[in-house]
Design a protein around this motif. Structure first.
Motif, PDB file in Angstrom:
ATOM      1  N   ALA A 137      35.067  31.252 -14.867  1.00  0.00           N
ATOM      2  CA  ALA A 137      33.939  30.353 -14.561  1.00  0.00           C
ATOM      3  C   ALA A 137      32.613  31.111 -14.668  1.00  0.00           C
ATOM      4  N   PRO A 138      31.568  30.451 -15.181  1.00  0.00           N
ATOM      5  CA  PRO A 138      30.263  31.114 -15.220  1.00  0.00           C
ATOM      6  C   PRO A 138      29.817  31.442 -13.799  1.00  0.00           C
ATOM      7  N   SER A 139      29.275  32.652 -13.606  1.00  0.00           N
ATOM      8  CA  SER A 139      29.028  33.023 -12.204  1.00  0.00           C
ATOM      9  C   SER A 139      27.908  32.194 -11.576  1.00  0.00           C
ATOM     10  N   LEU A 140      28.049  32.064 -10.274  1.00  0.00           N
ATOM     11  CA  LEU A 140      27.111  31.247  -9.484  1.00  0.00           C
ATOM     12  C   LEU A 140      25.739  31.891  -9.496  1.00  0.00           C
ATOM     13  N   LYS A 141      24.715  31.042  -9.609  1.00  0.00           N
ATOM     14  CA  LYS A 141      23.349  31.588  -9.482  1.00  0.00           C
ATOM     15  C   LYS A 141      23.105  31.910  -8.011  1.00  0.00           C
ATOM     16  N   ASN A 142      22.419  32.963  -7.738  1.00  0.00           N
ATOM     17  CA  ASN A 142      22.021  33.335  -6.364  1.00  0.00           C
ATOM     18  C   ASN A 142      23.191  33.454  -5.391  1.00  0.00           C
ATOM     19  N   ALA A 143      24.357  33.881  -5.885  1.00  0.00           N
ATOM     20  CA  ALA A 143      25.530  33.944  -5.009  1.00  0.00           C
ATOM     21  C   ALA A 143      25.278  34.807  -3.769  1.00  0.00           C
ATOM     22  N   SER A 151      25.339  33.448   0.013  1.00  0.00           N
ATOM     23  CA  SER A 151      26.330  34.020   0.908  1.00  0.00           C
ATOM     24  C   SER A 151      25.673  34.561   2.186  1.00  0.00           C
ATOM     25  N   GLN A 152      24.507  35.190   2.032  1.00  0.00           N
ATOM     26  CA  GLN A 152      23.785  35.728   3.187  1.00  0.00           C
ATOM     27  C   GLN A 152      23.316  34.589   4.102  1.00  0.00           C
ATOM     28  N   LYS A 153      22.762  33.536   3.494  1.00  0.00           N
ATOM     29  CA  LYS A 153      22.250  32.411   4.300  1.00  0.00           C
ATOM     30  C   LYS A 153      23.387  31.702   5.037  1.00  0.00           C
ATOM     31  N   LEU A 154      24.525  31.589   4.329  1.00  0.00           N
ATOM     32  CA  LEU A 154      25.698  30.959   4.944  1.00  0.00           C
ATOM     33  C   LEU A 154      26.151  31.761   6.167  1.00  0.00           C
ATOM     34  N   LYS A 155      26.180  33.066   5.974  1.00  0.00           N
ATOM     35  CA  LYS A 155      26.636  33.954   7.045  1.00  0.00           C
ATOM     36  C   LYS A 155      25.713  33.788   8.266  1.00  0.00           C
ATOM     37  N   GLU A 156      24.398  33.765   7.995  1.00  0.00           N
ATOM     38  CA  GLU A 156      23.442  33.625   9.104  1.00  0.00           C
ATOM     39  C   GLU A 156      23.660  32.293   9.831  1.00  0.00           C
ATOM     40  N   PHE A 157      23.854  31.234   9.052  1.00  0.00           N
ATOM     41  CA  PHE A 157      24.045  29.898   9.636  1.00  0.00           C
ATOM     42  C   PHE A 157      25.310  29.875  10.511  1.00  0.00           C
ATOM     43  N   ILE A 158      26.374  30.458   9.983  1.00  0.00           N
ATOM     44  CA  ILE A 158      27.644  30.434  10.722  1.00  0.00           C
ATOM     45  C   ILE A 158      27.566  31.342  11.952  1.00  0.00           C
ATOM     46  N   TYR A 191      16.247  13.930  11.397  1.00  0.00           N
ATOM     47  CA  TYR A 191      16.364  14.977  10.383  1.00  0.00           C
ATOM     48  C   TYR A 191      15.755  16.279  10.907  1.00  0.00           C
ATOM     49  N   HIS A 192      14.533  16.181  11.459  1.00  0.00           N
ATOM     50  CA  HIS A 192      13.890  17.407  11.955  1.00  0.00           C
ATOM     51  C   HIS A 192      14.658  18.006  13.127  1.00  0.00           C
ATOM     52  N   ALA A 193      15.209  17.147  13.966  1.00  0.00           N
ATOM     53  CA  ALA A 193      15.993  17.679  15.094  1.00  0.00           C
ATOM     54  C   ALA A 193      17.184  18.472  14.555  1.00  0.00           C
ATOM     55  N   ALA A 194      17.872  17.930  13.565  1.00  0.00           N
ATOM     56  CA  ALA A 194      19.049  18.621  12.996  1.00  0.00           C
ATOM     57  C   ALA A 194      18.652  19.949  12.365  1.00  0.00           C
ATOM     58  N   VAL A 195      17.533  19.944  11.625  1.00  0.00           N
ATOM     59  CA  VAL A 195      17.099  21.172  10.946  1.00  0.00           C
ATOM     60  C   VAL A 195      16.556  22.175  11.977  1.00  0.00           C
ATOM     61  N   ASP A 196      15.711  21.690  12.908  1.00  0.00           N
ATOM     62  CA  ASP A 196      15.118  22.607  13.906  1.00  0.00           C
ATOM     63  C   ASP A 196      16.191  23.230  14.797  1.00  0.00           C
ATOM     64  N   GLU A 197      17.220  22.457  15.093  1.00  0.00           N
ATOM     65  CA  GLU A 197      18.311  22.992  15.930  1.00  0.00           C
ATOM     66  C   GLU A 197      19.253  23.878  15.106  1.00  0.00           C
ATOM     67  N   GLY A 198      18.978  24.004  13.830  1.00  0.00           N
ATOM     68  CA  GLY A 198      19.829  24.832  12.950  1.00  0.00           C
ATOM     69  C   GLY A 198      21.210  24.226  12.771  1.00  0.00           C
ATOM     70  N   GLN A 199      21.291  22.891  12.776  1.00  0.00           N
ATOM     71  CA  GLN A 199      22.613  22.235  12.682  1.00  0.00           C
ATOM     72  C   GLN A 199      22.950  21.782  11.272  1.00  0.00           C
ATOM     73  N   LEU A 200      21.994  21.923  10.333  1.00  0.00           N
ATOM     74  CA  LEU A 200      22.243  21.387   8.993  1.00  0.00           C
ATOM     75  C   LEU A 200      21.913  22.427   7.933  1.00  0.00           C
ATOM     76  N   PHE A 201      22.882  22.693   7.069  1.00  0.00           N
ATOM     77  CA  PHE A 201      22.682  23.636   5.962  1.00  0.00           C
ATOM     78  C   PHE A 201      23.086  22.915   4.692  1.00  0.00           C
ATOM     79  N   ARG A 202      22.145  22.765   3.752  1.00  0.00           N
ATOM     80  CA  ARG A 202      22.433  21.983   2.552  1.00  0.00           C
ATOM     81  C   ARG A 202      22.672  22.906   1.355  1.00  0.00           C
ATOM     82  N   LEU A 203      23.715  22.603   0.616  1.00  0.00           N
ATOM     83  CA  LEU A 203      24.128  23.461  -0.492  1.00  0.00           C
ATOM     84  C   LEU A 203      24.476  22.554  -1.681  1.00  0.00           C
ATOM     85  N   PRO A 204      23.641  22.565  -2.745  1.00  0.00           N
ATOM     86  CA  PRO A 204      23.916  21.656  -3.872  1.00  0.00           C
ATOM     87  C   PRO A 204      24.827  22.243  -4.945  1.00  0.00           C
TER      88      PRO A 204
END
Ligand code: 9Z3
Length: 319
Positions: A16-22, A26-33, A141-154
């Protein structure tokens, strides 16, 4: 996992072609989790759910002009994300780029510009008719984002989707049974391997086109066995033939060791879903014009996840 599927999975990821900005993802995911896996105010661990949403594309050319698409608007995933956030979950929203987004469900039918009007001195105002729903959506929406409850990954392609799913799942693995997967995305069962794909736009002058599609390796069993072996896993089964729906849902549950399979028919998926577990099945139906099946479905799954947390399971790989 049988060894044939195992080697197909390996070769899928190798080619598979490698992911852009992997690394950044990965770092942002780790921080969120990490942030969310610390104890909540009530002292209990926070639950994290990965909601997949929308359809994957299958490119026919490496410099892609044409592609095959899978049916899905992303409404189910977006609406369910809102209900999971409401239930206190942190949500990783793995969605098809451009598909329906949480807190913006009404934008599916409306043009964005229909929500606004020009007021005095060229100021922009939300139309009176949409004021209440837009205010509610902005607040939530702002409550979810401000509380750090939502991480969007396209994602767009099947290659991006499966690589991101693997990244999310392995990042969520330390959460153990507090992690949940809600796999509502419509994932292509067939694809063109990158190495056998035409590089440039396929030319019509060459006459009719024959395409050979390869079966997409079954990633659900790998997710359950290797990527996140203790997570609570819910997959969806979409069919058009009512006579085979339940049989296919049961087969998916047993074959891929899903905890729950949500079965739905293309013709009625907005009105009814059937929740299939080892213990039996339950139907969830939409009541009125203004509600949706997702709220009842998510409430039931949250309950089932709580029961699961009370009796942890041994992993399928013997760990
Ligand atoms: C679903 O069945 C979803 O419920 C829908 C939601 C795609 C129908 P919308 O996004 O639609 O609200 O417009 N998703 C799973 C579809 C799928 O590809 N399932 C695979 C299968 O049925 C298993 S992973 O074989």
């Amino acid at each position: 996992m049988d060894s044939r599927n195992g080697s197909e999975v390996e070769s899928f990821f190798e080619s598979a072609p490698s992911l852009k900005n992997a690394n950044i993802v990965s770092q942002k995911l780790k921080e969120f989790i990490d942030r969310n896996s610390r104890s909540s105010e009530s002292g209990g661990p926070i639950r994290v759910v990965c909601v997949t949403s929308g359809g994957t594309t299958v490119p026919l050319e490496q410099r892609c002009v044409r592609y095959i698409d899978n049916f899905a608007s992303g409404y189910r995933g977006a609406a369910s994300t809102e209900y999971f956030v409401k239930a206190g979950y942190a949500v990783i929203f793995l969605h098809r780029l451009g598909s329906c987004q949480p807190y913006c469900k009404y934008l599916l039918e409306e043009s964005f510009l229909d929500l606004f009007e020009l007021a005095e001195e060229d100021k922009i105002e939300v139309c009176q008719s949409h004021g209440a729903e837009v205010k509610k959506a902005i607040r939530e929406y702002h409550a979810a984002v401000d509380e750090g409850q939502l991480f969007r990954l396209p994602f767009t392609t099947i290659f991006e989707y499966l690589q991101l799913l693997k990244l999310v799942a392995t990042s969520m693995s330390p959460l153990g049974s507090c992690g949940m997967f809600y796999l509502a995305a419509a994932v292509s069962d067939f694809y063109v391997p990158w190495q056998s794909m035409a590089e440039h736009k396929i030319q019509s002058a060459s006459g009719p086109l024959d395409i050979r599609l390869t079966q997409t390796p079954k990633m659900l069993s790998v997710l359950r066995k290797d990527w996140a072996p203790f997570a609570f896993c819910i997959s969806f089964k979409l069919e058009t033939d009512p006579d085979i729906l339940l049989q296919k849902a049961n087969a998916a549950m047993n074959k891929y060791h899903m905890h729950i399979v949500v079965a739905n028919l293309l013709a009625t998926y907005k009105q009814e879903v059937i929740v299939v577990t080892k213990e039996g099945k339950a139907s969830i139906r939409k009541h009125g014009e203004h509600d949706d099946v997702e709220e009842q479905l998510v409430n039931l799954l949250v309950e089932k996840h709580s029961e699961y947390l009370e009796k942890p399971e041994t992993s399928l790989n013997g760990a």
